[in-house]
Enzyme design. Structure first.
Site, PDB file in Angstrom:
ATOM      1  N   GLU A  98      -7.164 -15.838   3.683  1.00 29.52           N
ATOM      2  CA  GLU A  98      -6.296 -14.787   3.944  1.00 29.52           C
ATOM      3  C   GLU A  98      -6.831 -13.447   4.798  1.00 29.52           C
ATOM      4  O   GLU A  98      -8.049 -13.443   5.012  1.00 29.52           O
ATOM      5  CB  GLU A  98      -5.738 -14.136   2.574  1.00 29.52           C
ATOM      6  CG  GLU A  98      -7.032 -13.427   1.733  1.00 29.52           C
ATOM      7  CD  GLU A  98      -6.570 -12.390   0.907  1.00 29.52           C
ATOM      8  OE1 GLU A  98      -5.720 -11.309   1.298  1.00 29.52           O
ATOM      9  OE2 GLU A  98      -6.735 -12.363  -0.504  1.00 29.52           O
ATOM     10  N   LYS A 139      -0.545  -4.067   5.020  1.00 30.74           N
ATOM     11  CA  LYS A 139      -0.720  -5.233   3.960  1.00 30.74           C
ATOM     12  C   LYS A 139       0.623  -5.926   3.892  1.00 30.74           C
ATOM     13  O   LYS A 139       1.590  -5.034   3.516  1.00 30.74           O
ATOM     14  CB  LYS A 139      -1.495  -4.515   2.976  1.00 30.74           C
ATOM     15  CG  LYS A 139      -1.265  -5.447   1.494  1.00 30.74           C
ATOM     16  CD  LYS A 139      -1.798  -4.828   0.296  1.00 30.74           C
ATOM     17  CE  LYS A 139      -1.453  -5.558  -0.895  1.00 30.74           C
ATOM     18  NZ  LYS A 139      -1.856  -4.777  -2.205  1.00 30.74           N
ATOM     19  N   VAL A 187      -2.322 -12.851  -0.578  1.00 31.21           N
ATOM     20  CA  VAL A 187      -2.341 -14.428  -1.062  1.00 31.21           C
ATOM     21  C   VAL A 187      -0.937 -14.975  -0.977  1.00 31.21           C
ATOM     22  O   VAL A 187      -0.866 -15.971  -0.383  1.00 31.21           O
ATOM     23  CB  VAL A 187      -2.865 -14.345  -2.566  1.00 31.21           C
ATOM     24  CG1 VAL A 187      -2.642 -15.740  -2.992  1.00 31.21           C
ATOM     25  CG2 VAL A 187      -4.379 -14.101  -2.404  1.00 31.21           C
ATOM     26  N   ASP A 220       4.500  -3.515 -12.605  1.00 31.31           N
ATOM     27  CA  ASP A 220       3.550  -3.870 -11.602  1.00 31.31           C
ATOM     28  C   ASP A 220       2.973  -5.129 -11.667  1.00 31.31           C
ATOM     29  O   ASP A 220       1.898  -5.575 -12.535  1.00 31.31           O
ATOM     30  CB  ASP A 220       2.631  -2.846 -11.250  1.00 31.31           C
ATOM     31  CG  ASP A 220       1.676  -3.215  -9.971  1.00 31.31           C
ATOM     32  OD1 ASP A 220       2.197  -4.215  -9.422  1.00 31.31           O
ATOM     33  OD2 ASP A 220       1.002  -2.354  -9.593  1.00 31.31           O
ATOM     34  N   SER A 228       1.914  -8.821  -9.111  1.00 30.63           N
ATOM     35  CA  SER A 228       1.768  -9.285  -7.747  1.00 30.63           C
ATOM     36  C   SER A 228       2.593 -10.163  -7.412  1.00 30.63           C
ATOM     37  O   SER A 228       3.025 -11.399  -8.317  1.00 30.63           O
ATOM     38  CB  SER A 228       0.418  -9.540  -7.636  1.00 30.63           C
ATOM     39  OG  SER A 228       0.235 -10.075  -6.313  1.00 30.63           O
ATOM     40  N   ALA A 229       3.448 -10.044  -6.260  1.00 27.83           N
ATOM     41  CA  ALA A 229       4.130 -11.207  -5.757  1.00 27.83           C
ATOM     42  C   ALA A 229       3.265 -12.370  -5.509  1.00 27.83           C
ATOM     43  O   ALA A 229       4.057 -13.457  -5.299  1.00 27.83           O
ATOM     44  CB  ALA A 229       4.603 -10.767  -4.629  1.00 27.83           C
ATOM     45  N   ASP A 230       1.904 -12.408  -5.562  1.00 34.67           N
ATOM     46  CA  ASP A 230       1.186 -13.607  -5.406  1.00 34.67           C
ATOM     47  C   ASP A 230       1.660 -14.671  -6.434  1.00 34.67           C
ATOM     48  O   ASP A 230       1.669 -15.805  -6.326  1.00 34.67           O
ATOM     49  CB  ASP A 230      -0.226 -13.252  -5.638  1.00 34.67           C
ATOM     50  CG  ASP A 230      -0.825 -12.476  -4.585  1.00 34.67           C
ATOM     51  OD1 ASP A 230      -0.454 -12.195  -3.525  1.00 34.67           O
ATOM     52  OD2 ASP A 230      -2.112 -12.271  -4.821  1.00 34.67           O
ATOM     53  N   LYS A 282      -8.708 -10.404 -10.121  1.00 39.28           N
ATOM     54  CA  LYS A 282      -9.666  -9.070 -10.076  1.00 39.28           C
ATOM     55  C   LYS A 282      -9.685  -8.527 -11.404  1.00 39.28           C
ATOM     56  O   LYS A 282      -8.518  -8.573 -12.172  1.00 39.28           O
ATOM     57  CB  LYS A 282      -9.130  -8.034  -9.213  1.00 39.28           C
ATOM     58  CG  LYS A 282      -9.525  -8.385  -7.689  1.00 39.28           C
ATOM     59  CD  LYS A 282      -8.849  -7.699  -6.676  1.00 39.28           C
ATOM     60  CE  LYS A 282      -7.368  -7.903  -6.683  1.00 39.28           C
ATOM     61  NZ  LYS A 282      -6.347  -8.745  -5.911  1.00 39.28           N
TER      62      LYS A 282
END
Ligand code: PSU
Ligand code: MN
Length: 316
Positions: A36, A97, A117, A149, A151-153, A170
């Site tokens: 990535e 990003k 990602v 919130d 992540s779209a990951d 993380k």
């Protein structure tokens, strides 16, 4: 259907430029590892980031696999970057990003984008790549219950057949909630020689995982079984912890985290700016310690992903 070398030979389509070296490796059924680029542009401080990006590619090559760093350069999605493109992503001021939903807008504008990602997995799969190395996945943020919130990951990995090597998620995230979402979304999780889910800067997030694996041959066997059973429509996460003697000290980590979260709240940082803000805070306030750990994580994950890609390419 989608073990590395058994992917559909369908061309990636006119929107994606696959570097000739990567295309040849895929056609020959050799191991290829997607890498990535948000980590390069938004996750690591300049000017070290360009050098680290090169080292990560070298770590993949050392295993016999071919690296394919993924990004969008001048509106073109690129799978495998030449030296100029890598330099652009690491040094240009106007690199945004991009998650999956952003790709088309940046393409239409002819801009530069580093891929998260989610976006990297999407483009890697389109190019026929089955293994991907990153630092840590995005996930459920603390206070997601009120901010939403997440992540779209996670949702992208829920419908993308790829094996992702990472050091967990993380530690800035709500790890327990992220693990629950991974389960709900059907995303497989195995621990590389561990039954503890790693916590990125910390070897152990405090949460366990169900399936430790012993070696890359076992990972390749799981990948082949996923394809045979049709359970590879979602991703497989291979969690690779930092060795304990390389993790960030407990007290330092706790302080960085508390101060970083407070600073983000005070500055009103929201949405996709949260992760880069916190990572930058860590790197600045830890006197290089979090950066050292972050680089070690990426290099180790790249190396493991390379070995997995090679094992999967030569699996019976
Ligand atoms: N982990 C890192 N450094 C990073 C990221 C993750 O160690 O820079 C990036 C990845 O690209 C990941 C993204 O996909 O952060 C998640 O961002 P968000 O939480 O906004 O979805
Ligand atoms: Mn987010």
């Amino acid at each position: 259907m989608t073990v590395a070398r058994h992917h559909d030979p369908a061309p990636p389509g006119p929107g994606v430029d696959v570097h000739p070296e990567v295309a040849e490796a895929l056609a020959a059924g050799r191991g290829v590892v997607a890498l990535e680029s948000t980590i390069i542009s938004h996750g690591l401080p300049r000017p070290d980031n360009l050098d680290v990006a090169r080292q990560v590619e070298d770590a993949v090559r050392a295993t016999g696999a071919i690296p394919a760093t993924i990004a969008m350069v001048a509106g073109r999605a690129r799978v495998g970057l030449d030296a100029d493109a890598l330099t652009t992503i690491a040094t240009a001021e106007d690199v945004v990003k991009a998650s999956v939903r952003d790709l088309a807008v940046v393409a239409a504008r002819g801009g530069h984008a580093a891929t998260t990602v989610a976006a990297t997995s999407h483009l890697a799969h389109r190019a026929g790549i089955g293994v991907f190395a990153t630092g840590g996945l995005g996930g459920v943020h603390r206070e997601a219950a009120s901010t939403f919130d997440e992540s779209a990951d996670l949702v992208t990995l829920a419908h993308t057949p790829i094996t992702v090597v990472c050091a967990g998620v993380k530690s800035i995230l709500d790890v327990g909630a992220t693990l629950e979402r991974l389960e709900t979304l059907g995303i497989g999780v195995v621990g590389f020689r561990t039954d503890r889910f790693p916590g990125f800067y910390r070897s152990d997030s405090g949460f366990g995982l169900d399936w430790p694996v012993d070696d890359v041959v076992e990972v390749a066997a799981v990948m082949a079984a996923r394809a045979a059973l049709g359970t590879d429509t979602a991703a497989l996460v291979v969690a690779n912890p930092l060795p304990e003697d390389e993790q960030v000290d407990t007290m330092l980590h706790a302080r960085l985290l508390a101060e970083g979260l407070a600073a983000a709240a005070a500055a009103g940082v929201r949405g996709k700016a949260v992760t880069p803000f916190l990572l930058e805070h860590f790197h600045r306030e830890s006197d290089g310690e979090s950066l050292r750990a972050n680089v070690a994580i990426i290099l180790r994950n790249a190396e493991l992903a390379g070995r997995i890609a090679v094992a999967a390419a030569s699996a019976p």
